[in-house]
Design an enzyme around this catalytic site. Structure first.
Site, PDB file in Angstrom:
ATOM      1  NE  ARG A  27     -21.118  21.031-108.902  1.00 37.21           N
ATOM      2  CZ  ARG A  27     -20.890  22.016-108.055  1.00 37.21           C
ATOM      3  NH1 ARG A  27     -19.696  22.517-107.950  1.00 37.21           N
ATOM      4  NH2 ARG A  27     -21.844  22.508-107.310  1.00 37.21           N
ATOM      5  CD1 TRP A  74     -29.004  16.044-106.449  1.00 39.85           C
ATOM      6  CD2 TRP A  74     -28.102  14.397-107.654  1.00 39.85           C
ATOM      7  NE1 TRP A  74     -29.086  14.900-105.719  1.00 39.85           N
ATOM      8  CE2 TRP A  74     -28.540  13.878-106.421  1.00 39.85           C
ATOM      9  CE3 TRP A  74     -27.503  13.540-108.567  1.00 39.85           C
ATOM     10  CZ2 TRP A  74     -28.404  12.534-106.085  1.00 39.85           C
ATOM     11  CZ3 TRP A  74     -27.366  12.206-108.230  1.00 39.85           C
ATOM     12  CH2 TRP A  74     -27.810  11.714-107.002  1.00 39.85           C
ATOM     13  CG  ASN A 100     -26.211  25.010-108.693  1.00 44.29           C
ATOM     14  OD1 ASN A 100     -26.841  24.616-109.660  1.00 44.29           O
ATOM     15  ND2 ASN A 100     -24.891  25.007-108.630  1.00 44.29           N
ATOM     16  CD  GLU A 480     -21.475   4.375 -91.314  1.00 48.04           C
ATOM     17  OE1 GLU A 480     -21.950   3.236 -91.393  1.00 48.04           O
ATOM     18  OE2 GLU A 480     -21.108   5.017 -92.322  1.00 48.04           O
ATOM     19  CE  LYS A 484     -18.103   4.889 -94.505  1.00 46.05           C
ATOM     20  NZ  LYS A 484     -19.526   4.788 -94.408  1.00 46.05           N
ATOM     21  CG  HIS A 503     -20.617 -11.332 -72.160  1.00 47.19           C
ATOM     22  ND1 HIS A 503     -20.922 -12.119 -71.070  1.00 47.19           N
ATOM     23  CD2 HIS A 503     -21.123 -10.103 -71.880  1.00 47.19           C
ATOM     24  CE1 HIS A 503     -21.593 -11.411 -70.184  1.00 47.19           C
ATOM     25  NE2 HIS A 503     -21.726 -10.173 -70.654  1.00 47.19           N
ATOM     26  CE  LYS A 602     -22.274   6.426-103.209  1.00 53.37           C
ATOM     27  NZ  LYS A 602     -21.860   6.531-101.794  1.00 53.37           N
TER      28      LYS A 602
HETATM   29  O1  M6R Z   1     -27.517   3.091-101.475  1.00 56.74           O
HETATM   30  P1  M6R Z   1     -27.760   2.429-100.163  1.00 56.74           P
HETATM   31  O2  M6R Z   1     -27.835   3.396 -99.034  1.00 56.74           O
HETATM   32  O3  M6R Z   1     -28.950   1.524-100.171  1.00 56.74           O
HETATM   33  O4  M6R Z   1     -26.484   1.527 -99.917  1.00 56.74           O
HETATM   34  C1  M6R Z   1     -26.420   0.682 -98.818  1.00 56.74           C
HETATM   35  C2  M6R Z   1     -25.029   0.158 -98.612  1.00 56.74           C
HETATM   36  O5  M6R Z   1     -24.613  -0.562 -99.743  1.00 56.74           O
HETATM   37  C3  M6R Z   1     -24.042   1.284 -98.343  1.00 56.74           C
HETATM   38  O6  M6R Z   1     -24.392   2.051 -97.228  1.00 56.74           O
HETATM   39  C4  M6R Z   1     -22.627   0.718 -98.116  1.00 56.74           C
HETATM   40  O7  M6R Z   1     -22.571   0.017 -96.921  1.00 56.74           O
HETATM   41  C5  M6R Z   1     -21.598   1.858 -98.147  1.00 56.74           C
HETATM   42  N1  M6R Z   1     -20.536   1.530 -99.013  1.00 56.74           N
HETATM   43  C6  M6R Z   1     -21.029   2.174 -96.825  1.00 56.74           C
HETATM   44  O8  M6R Z   1     -20.109   3.206 -96.896  1.00 56.74           O
END
Ligand code: M6R
Length: 607
Positions: A27, A74, A100, A480, A484, A503, A602
């Site tokens: 988690r 967390w 939690n 966005e 994704k 354009h 990440k």
């Molecule tokens: O941790 P952060 O929000 O600063 O990260 C920014 C980007 O690296 C992040 O949003 C990235 O674009 C993701 N993988 C999108 O899903």
């Protein structure tokens, strides 16, 4: 996301608790701890991994007690540290809790208890529960816990030990999951099945405002009035690996489904009646009136959240907002001074480009606010002010709940500034506040039935290219949606402002090209309809995403995914959820490594 395990039975509690915590590691957490009751209550806790806790437990010679509670934390209130880790003991050492959730009125309770001479050790909201149990203890734990629940506001799943009841474990909950696991001469509490599944497959769900009283041989439940409640156990036949993702095949899907809670946690603690209280950020009239420009800075999805925020803030605050990519901002000789408010958005709080942008903005004299998810991360620490999104840990590389909570936080900031500037009518302010507060419920509505999204997604899984179009805030949401899709399915996806197609990009539309058209802005329906027709007349097919009130658009398109009706200004949160699921199901059909897409990390801590 924090995790809870509690045990009462005939075996040594400590190893069972530690194993349970290992099962909850998936988690995400920053610290952990256990407490064992054997005459008195002994706590061992530490910042860092459960492996470190295991070492500390063996060094500390934990007692051989057969009852105890454990927790992975967390951090949300107070930095990750040994002291802030759970379990928390009451000042007199007779009560011990793991928690939690978020106690929204902890500051008031803490002040009150401190005034009654009760000392606090940690900076957490959770410790207040241990102290409150001690303060309200009347010799009967059930009536004490009923009184405790009367005083707490916010969300909680809590495990409680009481030195006066050495064979009994207690639990209470509101708006935070807690299950009771029923074993043979042993019983468990757990924040999810994973923690107890190797001991039992029989569970009972604790409902809001209920109290569970567990001994080795019996479990009794009470409602908030102290009346006993009968419950029927159910069997969970999950394999342990599935349980670690909460039953979802991927973290991304799990996190998509966590959005109602994540948005609620982010928003509801900040809405106090008719007022928006943004933690310690001071939005006085003189501060707000001195702002002549807002720069919103982020990378990837955080930048996209910023573009949604720009539309909202400009519309209601009438302040010019520039949304900047952090990596561009830092090399652009930016227009930033002491009349500029800089908002840096980052889920991880560690993104190198965003951190560099924050430092530059500060150097140029700007006041900085960070919208960050990870507590005490670099960006949170260095910004002048911070507004945390309470999304909980995000494990999938593709952000979902991180993004929607950022958008929700920006709405709150925009609405707050508009109110302080007196440029929004009271009626419109209340309407929008209500719409923001209802977002979790509307996201839940989408998540209740995702079959249609899945069907469309699967039918497009073999496409090489998908376009996303929209106008205004729908264009911001399209950006966005396209990110994704490309990030997890490796399909080329591009978002365009719908009016820009003609354009240049329209030359790419040919027979069978798929375009997702976001059409949630009533005043732009007619314009979007022309764009849809332009795509269709070149052989492209259009899947529209629109609100239920705009069914006409479905008739004019080749397919429709409807979002629940809501105010046009907050639709990006809802369209985001549809587009996340759309990307997810395409990637699943293509058998992609959804949680860890190739070449991506990440948290991007290099420039
Ligand atoms: O941790 P952060 O929000 O600063 O990260 C920014 C980007 O690296 C992040 O949003 C990235 O674009 C993701 N993988 C999108 O899903």
């Amino acid at each position: 996301m924090c995790g809870i395990i509690g045990y009462v039975g005939g075996k040594k509690a400590a190893p069972i608790l530690l194993k349970g915590l290992q099962r909850l590691e998936y988690r995400g957490y920053d610290s952990s701890g256990i407490a064992v009751l054997n005459g008195s209550i002994r706590v061992t806790k530490t910042c860092g991994k459960v492996a470190t806790l295991c070492e500390k437990v063996s060094e500390n010679n934990m007692p051989d007690g057969v009852i105890g509670i454990g927790h992975t934390r967390w951090a949300t209130h107070g930095a990750p540290s040994d002291i802030n880790s759970h379990p928390h003991l009451s000042a007199d050492g007779r009560f011990c809790i793991v928690h939690n959730g978020i106690i929204e009125n902890f500051a008031e309770l803490k002040a009150d208890l401190t005034a009654h001479g009760i000392p606090f050790k940690s900076e957490t909201d959770s410790e207040v529960i241990a102290q409150l149990v001690q303060y309200l203890y009347d010799g009967d734990m059930i009536s004490t816990l009923r009184n405790v629940m009367e005083r707490l506001s916010g969300s909680y799943a809590v495990g409680v030990l009481c030195a006066d009841s050495p064979s009994t474990l207690y639990a209470i909950r509101k708006d935070n999951p807690l299950v009771v696991g029923l074993g043979q001469n042993e019983n468990f509490i757990a924040s999810d099945f994973a923690a107890a599944l190797e001991h039992t497959h029989n569970f009972v769900q604790l409902n809001d405002y209920e109290i569970a009283q567990l001994t080795a041989r019996a479990v009794t439940f009470f409602d908030r009035n102290g009346k006993s409640v009968e419950k029927t156990p159910y069997r969970v036949d999950w394999d342990i690996s599935l349980a670690e993702k909460g039953g979802y095949p991927h973290f991304m899907l799990k996190e998509i489904y966590e959005q109602p809670k994540a948005i609620k946690d982010t928003v509801s603690a900040r809405i106090k009646g008719d007022n928006i209280v943004l933690d310690r950020i001071e939005f006085s009239a003189s501060n707000v009136n001195s702002i002549n420009r807002i720069n919103i800075i982020g990378c990837g999805s955080a930048y996209h959240a910023g573009i949604v925020g720009k539309h909202f803030i400009e519309k209601y605050c009438r302040i010019s907002v520039n949304c900047e990519l952090a990596s561009e901002y830092i090399y652009s000789n930016p227009i930033t001074d002491n009349r500029t408010l800089t908002v840096v958005i980052s889920q991880s709080g560690e993104t190198a480009d965003s951190l560099a942008a924050l430092r530059l903005a500060k150097k140029l004299g700007s006041h900085t606010i960070a919208i960050v998810n990870v507590l005490h991360s670099a960006i949170a620490r260095e910004a002048d002010d911070v507004l945390y999104t309470y999304a909980g840990p995000e494990i999938a590389v593709a952000t979902t709940k991180g993004y929607t909570t950022q958008v929700a936080a920006l709405y709150l900031i925009g609405l707050k500034i508009a109110k302080v500037k007196h440029i929004i009518s009271d009626a419109r302010y209340s309407e929008l506040l209500n719409e923001i507060a209802r977002l979790p419920e509307k996201v839940s509505e989408i998540l209740k039935d995702t079959d249609k999204i899945k069907q469309y997604a699967q039918s497009y899984a073999d496409h090489k290219c998908v376009f996303f179009i929209g106008r205004g805030t729908d264009y911001a949401a399209s950006l966005e949606g396209a990110l994704k899709l490309k990030e997890i399915s490796y399909i080329h996806a591009e978002a365009y402002a719908a009016g820009e197609l003609k354009h240049g990009t329209i030359s790419l539309i040919e027979n069978g090209t798929v375009t997702l058209a976001l059409v949630t802005q009533e005043d732009l329906y007619a314009k979007m309809l022309s764009n849809i027709k332009a795509v269709q007349s070149r052989g492209g097919s259009v899947l529209a995403i629109s609100s239920q009130k705009n069914m006409q658009i479905g008739k004019e398109s080749d397919g429709l995914l409807a979002i629940p009706d809501c105010d046009d200004d907050v639709t990006p949160v809802l369209t985001a959820v549809v587009l996340q699921l759309f990307a997810y199901y395409i990637a699943a059909k293509r058998e992609c490594d959804i949680d860890k897409p190739r070449n991506l990390a990440k948290s991007v801590t290099v420039e």
